[in-house]
Design a protein around this motif. Structure first.
Motif, PDB file in Angstrom:
ATOM      1  N   GLU A  11      79.448  31.992 -24.211  1.00 51.71           N
ATOM      2  CA  GLU A  11      80.090  30.865 -23.509  1.00 51.71           C
ATOM      3  C   GLU A  11      79.314  29.578 -23.817  1.00 51.71           C
ATOM      4  N   ALA A  12      80.031  28.458 -23.892  1.00 54.42           N
ATOM      5  CA  ALA A  12      79.353  27.161 -23.993  1.00 54.42           C
ATOM      6  C   ALA A  12      78.818  26.810 -22.608  1.00 54.42           C
ATOM      7  N   HIS A 209      69.844  32.852 -29.536  1.00 63.38           N
ATOM      8  CA  HIS A 209      70.728  31.789 -29.075  1.00 63.38           C
ATOM      9  C   HIS A 209      70.278  30.448 -29.651  1.00 63.38           C
ATOM     10  N   VAL A 210      71.213  29.476 -29.598  1.00 64.33           N
ATOM     11  CA  VAL A 210      70.875  28.135 -30.082  1.00 64.33           C
ATOM     12  C   VAL A 210      71.346  27.084 -29.085  1.00 64.33           C
ATOM     13  N   PRO A 222      82.940  21.319 -32.135  1.00 65.16           N
ATOM     14  CA  PRO A 222      82.534  21.773 -33.475  1.00 65.16           C
ATOM     15  C   PRO A 222      81.177  22.482 -33.492  1.00 65.16           C
ATOM     16  N   LEU A 223      80.226  21.984 -32.694  1.00 61.72           N
ATOM     17  CA  LEU A 223      78.899  22.632 -32.677  1.00 61.72           C
ATOM     18  C   LEU A 223      78.984  24.025 -32.056  1.00 61.72           C
ATOM     19  N   SER A 224      79.841  24.170 -31.057  1.00 60.95           N
ATOM     20  CA  SER A 224      80.033  25.488 -30.438  1.00 60.95           C
ATOM     21  C   SER A 224      80.657  26.462 -31.445  1.00 60.95           C
ATOM     22  N   ILE A 228      76.280  26.994 -31.696  1.00 57.39           N
ATOM     23  CA  ILE A 228      75.383  26.415 -30.684  1.00 57.39           C
ATOM     24  C   ILE A 228      76.081  26.542 -29.339  1.00 57.39           C
ATOM     25  N   LYS A 229      75.403  27.116 -28.343  1.00 57.08           N
ATOM     26  CA  LYS A 229      76.087  27.378 -27.066  1.00 57.08           C
ATOM     27  C   LYS A 229      75.447  26.678 -25.869  1.00 57.08           C
TER      28      LYS A 229
END
Ligand code: 3PY
Ligand code: MG
Length: 256
Positions: A11-12, A209-210, A222-224, A228-229
């Motif tokens: 999940e973000a 994770h990031v 876009p990053l998700s 990247i979360k």
């Protein structure tokens, strides 16, 4: 839901960044739609005292607390966990040795060297079964190593191989200073986007994770997609100025 569970579910997660070291600020921030609150000791005003006091209102509101410690203050990483933080972000992790020292402070043996002392967190989260905590804490509290220098980028494979490092957190401002050899600070620097993509790809391939400090809100999607979360942004002065300007604009517009 624990921060670790949300990130494991891909999940973000949005973290409200805090620089003002007061429990009432955190009470207000935890009352917003942010998923978590992030208390910044490195560049924000937070101190050992404020971390102790400010994690309480976050936990009471059901918002996981994240603490960014000052550079090299791994003793504070353990203390933040003892006070109830679910994650710690360590800035300037530039070598495998830095990563190992940080991981050791975050994880109980045999993975690390974290010392036992849970009376404060137990009062806050209501978990009184010590054996259960000992068995689950290493998985439920997350260590984020900041990757924000060329040295860190070059040592990335080794840093990711450290068992007690759960995640990396990208600092785009410091990374831009490194990327321009000190000529600029530009967290939107296009030249470093390949490096950021590379960091994300390697970290996700290693099962880590990031997170990132988010500069353009519209980049979260876009990053998700990239992997990247965890997104942190703010802090309070920014939230106040954006909110105040929007409300004032509305009021002034009504004057005609
Ligand atoms: C950076 O961009 O360097 C950060 O550390 C984010 O706060
Ligand atoms: Mg930084």
């Amino acid at each position: 839901m624990l921060l670790a569970e949300r990130l494991a579910a891909d999940e973000a997660v949005f973290a409200g960044w805090s620089a003002i070291p007061d429990p009432m600020t955190i009470e207000a921030l935890a009352g917003t739609a942010f998923d978590t609150v992030l208390l910044d000791m490195q560049h924000g005003g937070h101190s050992e005292e404020s971390i102790l006091r400010c994690l309480a209102p976050a936990i009471a509101a059901g918002k996981p607390g994240i603490v960014r410690i000052p550079v090299g203050r791994f003793d504070m990483a353990s203390r933040a966990l003892d006070y109830g933080a679910e994650a710690v972000i360590a800035p300037m992790i530039n070598s495998v040795e830095d990563a190992e020292a940080f991981a050791a402070s975050m994880k109980y043996p045999p993975m690390g060297e974290r010392s036992w002392g849970v009376s404060i967190v137990a009062a806050r989260d209501g978990q009184s079964d010590n054996l259960k905590r000992l068995k689950t804490a290493n998985a439920e509290t997350l260590s984020f190593a900041m990757i924000e220098t060329r040295r860190a980028y070059e040592a990335l494979d080794g840093i990711l191989a450290v068992e007690g490092i759960d995640a990396v957190f990208i600092g785009p401002s410091d990374l831009s200073i490194a990327w321009t050899n000190g000529a600029a600070v530009n967290p939107k620097l296009p030249d470093m986007s390949d490096a950021i993509a590379d960091i994300v790809r390697k970290a996700r391939a290693a099962g880590k994770h990031v997170g990132i400090y988010l500069v353009n809100m519209a980049d979260a999607g876009p990053l998700s997609e990239m992997g990247i979360k965890l997104f942190g942004f703010g802090a309070e002065a920014k939230f106040m100025s954006v909110g105040a300007d929007a409300l004032l604009g509305e009021a002034k517009a009504s004057l005609g």
